[in-house]
Design an enzyme around this catalytic site. Structure first.
Site: not given
Length: 265
Positions: A144, A157
């Site tokens: 990400s 995350y």
């Protein structure tokens, strides 16, 4: 001739979102695709659709909870039973939870780690030996934008996505001699259910929520829009095909310029 003719690629989290677009694109480029997900009904429907469009060998669905090693073993066995080998993996499955770091329950943190980080590790551990046995191939891990920077309210995350980049680099070094290239996708905001949870809420208006999300990223992202799943799939295809034959161990950012800096216009 497709870019992936003769390849067999397992894609986790492939029933919807980025994984679905990867499955569609890979199958269109000649791969036999193993669609792996916990969403059985959606995954089966996608596999059936691809078989109808591209032939009976185009796709198979397997149930896969990426945090369970026994599921990985069963998925690999099913793929080999169907196609005789596996020579590509896209570790796409992931979850996102929003919470202030100090307010994040341990159970929530561990859940995100289990799917995003442990899932990627188990995928590499179970599929890499099969790729080596097939004569080499590729692994693409989904990290990400937040794996390369910080962002408030996504601590669990972001931590897992930093870890995925680390796993990618270590795996690339260890597996290079076995003919396996390993790279990572680092998407910014992409128009999927993950960035628009209201799309899954029957009581909410998903279009209203999508427009609100899109407006936010029009302000934050230099290119002025949210990303499309098909754009991420195109990068996954590049990293899985011979077009990237001299690339391994690298994180590839696809974020409309967000990491470069916030636009003021």
């Amino acid at each position: 001739m497709g870019k992936l003719d003769g390849r067999v690629v397992l894609i986790s989290g492939a029933a919807r979102g980025q994984g679905e677009q990867e499955a569609r694109l890979f199958a269109a480029e000649g791969a036999r695709v193993v669609i792996a997900d916990v969403l059985d009904e959606q995954g089966e429907a996608l596999a059936e659709e691809l078989r109808g469009e591209l032939g009976k060998d185009a796709a198979r669905f397997v149930h896969l909870d990426v945090g369970r090693e026994e599921d990985w073993r069963a998925a690999v066995a099913a793929a080999k039973d169907a196609y005789g080998k596996v020579d590509g993996l896209v570790n796409n499955a992931g979850i996102l939870r929003f919470n202030e770091l100090v307010a994040t329950p341990l159970e929530e943190f561990e859940q995100v780690v289990r799917v995003n980080q442990v899932g990627a590790f188990l995928g590499i551990r179970n599929v890499a030996p099969e790729i080596e046995a097939a004569g080499g191939g590729t692994i693409v891990n989904t990290a990400s934008y937040t794996g390369l920077t910080g962002m408030a309210f996504v601590g669990a995350y972001a931590a897992t996505k930093h870890a995925v980049i680390g796993l990618t680099r270590v795996a690339a070094v260890e597996l290079a001699a076995k003919g396996i290239r390993v790279n990572a996708l680092c998407p910014g905001a992409v128009d999927t259910a993950m960035t628009n949870p209201a799309a899954l809420d029957p009581g909410a208006d998903p279009e209203e929520s999508r427009e609100a999300v899109a407006e936010l990223y029009r302000k934050l992202v230099p290119l002025g829009r949210i990303g499309r799943p098909a754009e991420v799939a195109a990068l996954a295809l590049f990293l899985t095909s011979e077009d990237s034959s001299y690339i391994t161990g690298q994180p590839f950012v696809i974020d409309g310029g967000w990491l470069a800096g916030v636009s003021l216009f």
